[in-house]
Design an enzyme around this catalytic site. Structure first.
Site, PDB file in Angstrom:
ATOM      1  N   HIS A 116      64.998  61.529  27.707  1.00 34.07           N
ATOM      2  CA  HIS A 116      65.797  62.697  27.332  1.00 34.07           C
ATOM      3  C   HIS A 116      64.930  63.819  26.789  1.00 34.07           C
ATOM      4  O   HIS A 116      65.406  64.904  26.526  1.00 34.07           O
ATOM      5  CB  HIS A 116      66.865  62.288  26.312  1.00 34.07           C
ATOM      6  CG  HIS A 116      67.713  61.169  26.835  1.00 34.07           C
ATOM      7  ND1 HIS A 116      67.400  59.849  26.623  1.00 34.07           N
ATOM      8  CD2 HIS A 116      68.829  61.171  27.605  1.00 34.07           C
ATOM      9  CE1 HIS A 116      68.295  59.082  27.231  1.00 34.07           C
ATOM     10  NE2 HIS A 116      69.174  59.865  27.827  1.00 34.07           N
ATOM     11  N   GLU A 136      67.606  59.016  44.831  1.00 31.88           N
ATOM     12  CA  GLU A 136      68.959  59.587  44.646  1.00 31.88           C
ATOM     13  C   GLU A 136      69.042  61.091  44.878  1.00 31.88           C
ATOM     14  O   GLU A 136      69.864  61.776  44.275  1.00 31.88           O
ATOM     15  CB  GLU A 136      69.517  59.228  43.251  1.00 31.88           C
ATOM     16  CG  GLU A 136      69.623  57.736  43.014  1.00 31.88           C
ATOM     17  CD  GLU A 136      70.238  57.355  41.660  1.00 31.88           C
ATOM     18  OE1 GLU A 136      70.965  58.169  41.065  1.00 31.88           O
ATOM     19  OE2 GLU A 136      69.987  56.219  41.213  1.00 31.88           O
ATOM     20  N   SER A 181      67.136  57.616  39.643  1.00 34.82           N
ATOM     21  CA  SER A 181      66.968  58.994  40.097  1.00 34.82           C
ATOM     22  C   SER A 181      65.579  59.506  39.750  1.00 34.82           C
ATOM     23  O   SER A 181      64.985  59.110  38.750  1.00 34.82           O
ATOM     24  CB  SER A 181      68.023  59.888  39.459  1.00 34.82           C
ATOM     25  OG  SER A 181      67.927  59.834  38.067  1.00 34.82           O
TER      26      SER A 181
HETATM   27  N1  GLN Z   1      70.862  55.307  38.552  1.00 30.08           N
HETATM   28  C1  GLN Z   1      71.251  56.407  37.732  1.00 30.08           C
HETATM   29  C2  GLN Z   1      70.108  57.394  37.590  1.00 30.08           C
HETATM   30  O1  GLN Z   1      69.000  56.987  37.585  1.00 30.08           O
HETATM   31  C3  GLN Z   1      71.676  55.943  36.366  1.00 30.08           C
HETATM   32  C4  GLN Z   1      72.176  57.085  35.539  1.00 30.08           C
HETATM   33  C5  GLN Z   1      72.708  56.687  34.182  1.00 30.08           C
HETATM   34  O2  GLN Z   1      72.383  55.671  33.671  1.00 30.08           O
HETATM   35  N2  GLN Z   1      73.510  57.474  33.576  1.00 30.08           N
HETATM   36  O3  GLN Z   1      70.298  58.583  37.467  1.00 30.08           O
END
Ligand code: GLN
Ligand code: ZN
Length: 762
Positions: free
Chosen positions: A701, A491, A440
């Protein structure tokens, strides 16, 4: 007479009132007084709802502004030194500083947070110090009890027992067990029980949820010791010892031997323990029967539950029975009544917390006054259960035939990793230390608004599609100019990595308001898997193909894995999880094949929840890991050798399940390492992980942009344990919560770091 009870009710409110209050308070748009009155209203509503539904022992103290474990740490006066600073002016600020960190006045990180047993609820991990001083701080709880007593004659405070409280926390700076503090802590619990006795409380719910775990001798002795010590202080107060989520198993004799007046059994997740319990229950003890599933969304099969209850009645009589949910209803969505999104057929099979209270009341009445007294309700329930059991939507013959025909070969790629690697390399032609991202890209306000407008019908489908394509196009262009090697589409069309698939797969419904607290003000809305799962049509192919058409670099297709879809949904309770998981795996397998056929050479199947499904008891873990790994393999091995399969994991300690991670046989795994990069690498180094790995080189994060040199440092450490031919460079999770400015800066530094280390290696 049997008594209708409840172990706890959701705190967030039917319209997530608590969430909005908290967020407004944190933003500063309301004050402490407004927060307090708002919370009081939610509590009052909860109490009235329960009393009106016929709950006779009203739980109090189950409510929390953020987390009940943190509440108990504070009720026993355990504030870690750092948070005792006078810069935190009010107790409320101190509480939220511990819960979520603060930068107002004091600069303090949040305490650690971790999963509550095997649920998706997260609690704040209390921090104990070796010279810990405890002090009772229960005025607010006593005030709540008094307020509840004005509504119901019989209120039942929910107390987190001292042994679980200590063991759920961590003793800082010492390798000793937190149980060394038990005797000191018991003095505080003694005072508490004395006060509860003075307040006229008849029953206390004594939560010792650690009884659902494998317990060593020390913990067993601590339980015994705690209840013996507290006995004189509690006067007339009776204790019902509660644990949940699992059968008591070998802890059952211990539970009944303790100085408690009743023992609660989770008969939904441990139905087989009833007969042992009927043998061990002492003549002066009662039994609390957890007959209504507190953590799922299905109507209880009341006839079956009644049969179970009758077995107990026959053995010990109804005077000694408490009837209730399997666990606190905290883990259920609040109220089905306002649900407009779910079709009528599926809705008739469901019960949320509010409806579960009715079930408890009906069962209690059926036991006390005979089934005739609730004949109509029982009949309606039986009809719903039967309709669900025989519906073609829950039992689809084509899906079942296909599921039956899974063979061991369906779980294996055509060739081994080495063979695949060389074919993939020929096809993809990637540099050493290839760079990529986890999927994403920032979900900006614009993206969220467009999706919301589309859902409301304010934005026509074509315009929304056009908007998504433009976002994707910009995202691809940005990745190209950053020089990333394996691109993603971003995404932008996804609200949530599970709900997005839940909305498109058959066998799922998505609720409008089925929110459940995950932590603090954060709630999740898991889709509901009600029936046999299949994929009516391709789900991600069009968007991925479009993204690939914009670039000559490989674009990675993005799928959520079957185990994660399973565990982040409400799951059906009428067949083994494994079967449901395999049905989902078949759908994902087809999607992977369609992506491959559309020219996508790299496919990522995310499994962040793999570790999460691990059963509480050691004895059950190997079997779970076997089927979970197999489900991933079923989903991922339908593609040709030259198609590169990635997976991604986060949010957990991986080291203990490394053999299972290796058994997934993904060509590449990217993994969260932000909190402890070295620990993870040590694990991968000593285990000799056989395929390719991308240990996250920076923590997504935090908004902080890492320096190139930091990432170079990490990569140099990584090449010491992972051969460079098998090392990838990527952030440690998806970027959707971040802003574009920091994302571009961080990725630029990351690409630069990869280039520098490549030069060093050349
Ligand atoms: N493909 C998802 C993203 O990039 C993976 C999210 C996750 O690992 N929780 O948001
Ligand atoms: Zn992740």
């Amino acid at each position: 007479m049997a008594i209708a009870t409840n172990l706890g009710f959701p705190r967030i409110g039917a319209k997530r009132e608590l969430k909005w209050l908290l967020e407004k308070y944190w933003k500063g748009s309301i004050g402490a007084e407004d927060l307090r009155t708002g919370a009081e209203q939610v509590r009052q509503t909860n109490w009235k709802t329960q009393v009106e539904a016929g709950i006779e022992q009203l739980p109090v103290g189950d409510f929390s502004l953020y987390d009940h474990v943190l509440d108990w740490a504070l009720r026993v006066g355990a504030v870690p030194a750092a948070y005792q600073t006078s810069q935190l002016v009010s107790e409320l600020d101190r509480y939220f500083a511990m819960a979520r960190g603060t930068q107002k006045g004091a600069d303090l990180p949040a305490l650690e947070m971790t999963k509550w047993f095997n649920t998706n609820y997260h609690y704040i991990v209390p921090e104990w110090s070796a010279d810990q001083v405890f002090e009772l701080n229960a005025d607010a709880l006593l005030a709540e009890i008094a307020a509840a007593q004005a509504i119901a004659p019989d209120v039942r405070p929910v107390v987190l027992g001292p042994v679980s409280l200590l063991l759920l926390g961590k003793l800082k700076g010492s390798s000793a067990s937190p149980l060394v503090l038990l005797d000191k802590l018991l003095l505080v619990y003694q005072q508490l029980l004395t006060k509860l006795n003075e307040a006229g409380v008849k029953w206390v719910q004594w939560d010792e949820p650690i009884l659902a775990l494998d317990l060593n001798e020390e913990a067993q002795a601590a339980l015994k010791h705690s209840l013996e010590t507290l006995s004189p202080a509690r006067g007339q107060v009776k204790l019902v010892l509660t644990s949940y989520f699992e059968s008591l198993r070998e802890n059952l004799p211990l539970a009944f031997s303790l100085d408690v007046d009743a023992v609660h059994l989770d008969l939904v997740y441990g139905p087989e323990q009833l007969s042992a319990a009927l043998q061990h229950v002492r003549p002066e003890q009662s039994l609390s029967l957890g007959l209504v599933d507190g953590r799922n969304v299905w109507k209880t099969d009341l006839a079956k539950a009644l049969e179970t209850a009758q077995e107990a009645v026959a053995a010990i009589g109804k005077e000694r029975l408490l009837i209730g949910g399997s666990c606190s209803l905290l883990h259920s969505p609040v109220d089905l009544a306002g649900e407009t999104e779910i079709d009528a057929e599926v809705k008739s099979w469901l019960a949320f917390a509010r409806q579960k209270l009715d079930e408890i009341a009906i069962l209690t009445r059926a036991i006390n006054e005979g089934p005739e007294s609730v004949a109509k309700q029982l009949q309606e329930n039986a009809a719903a259960i039967e309709a669900r059991r025989t519906s073609r939507r829950t039992h689809n013959p084509e899906v079942r035939n296909r599921h039956q025909s899974i063979t061991p070969e369906s779980l294996c790629r055509q060739s081994d990793y080495q063979t695949r690697k060389s074919q993939q390399q020929q096809h993809l032609n990637l540099p050493l230390l290839p760079t990529t991202t986890i999927g994403s890209f920032p979900q900006t306000t614009e993206v969220r608004q467009a999706r919301a407008a589309f859902r409301k019908g304010d934005l026509p489908a074509d315009d929304y599609q056009q908007f998504l394509q433009t976002e994707t196009q910009k995202c691809i262009a940005r990745q190209e100019s950053l020089g990333i090697d394996v691109l993603v589409h971003g995404e932008f069309e996804r609200n949530d990595m599970v709900e997005y698939f839940g909305e498109q797969l058959e066998g799922f419904v998505v609720s409008k308001n089925g929110w459940v607290q995950s932590y603090g003000s954060r709630c999740v809305k898991p889709p509901i898997i009600f029936g046999d799962v299949y994929r009516p049509q391709a789900m991600t192919v069009e968007m991925t193909k479009y993204a690939q058409s914009l670039t000559s670099k490989p674009v990675k297709g993005m799928l959520t894995g079957p185990v994660t879809i399973l565990f982040w949904s409400f799951i059906r309770d009428d067949q083994p999880r494994r079967d449901t998981c395999e049905q989902i795996a078949l759908a994902i397998r087809d999607e992977a094949s369609d992506l491959e056929a559309a020219g996508i050479g790299v496919i990522q199947i995310d499994e962040p929840a793999l570790r999460e499904g691990l059963p509480l008891r050691d004895a059950d873990q190997a079997a779970y890991l076997r089927w979970a790994v197999d489900a991933f393999r079923l989903a991922s091995s339908g593609v040709a050798n030259q198609t590169q399969i990635h997976t991604h994991m986060c949010y957990c300690e991986f080291n203990e399940i490394l053999p299972s991670i290796a058994a997934l046989d993904a060509d590449v795994i990217s993994i969260e390492t932000s909190r402890s990069q070295m620990e993870l690498l040590d694990g991968f180094g000593s285990f000799q992980y056989p395929n390719e790995i991308g240990p996250g080189v920076y923590d997504i994060h935090s908004p902080r942009v890492p320096a190139t040199s930091e990432m170079v440092g990490l990569l140099k450490k990584a090449v010491d344990v992972i051969p460079p031919q098998r090392l990838w460079v990527n952030p440690d999770c998806g970027l959707k919560t971040r802003g574009w400015v920091e994302v571009e800066a961080a990725l630029q530094a990351m690409v630069e770091a990869a280039r520098e280390v490549r030069t060093l290696l050349a």
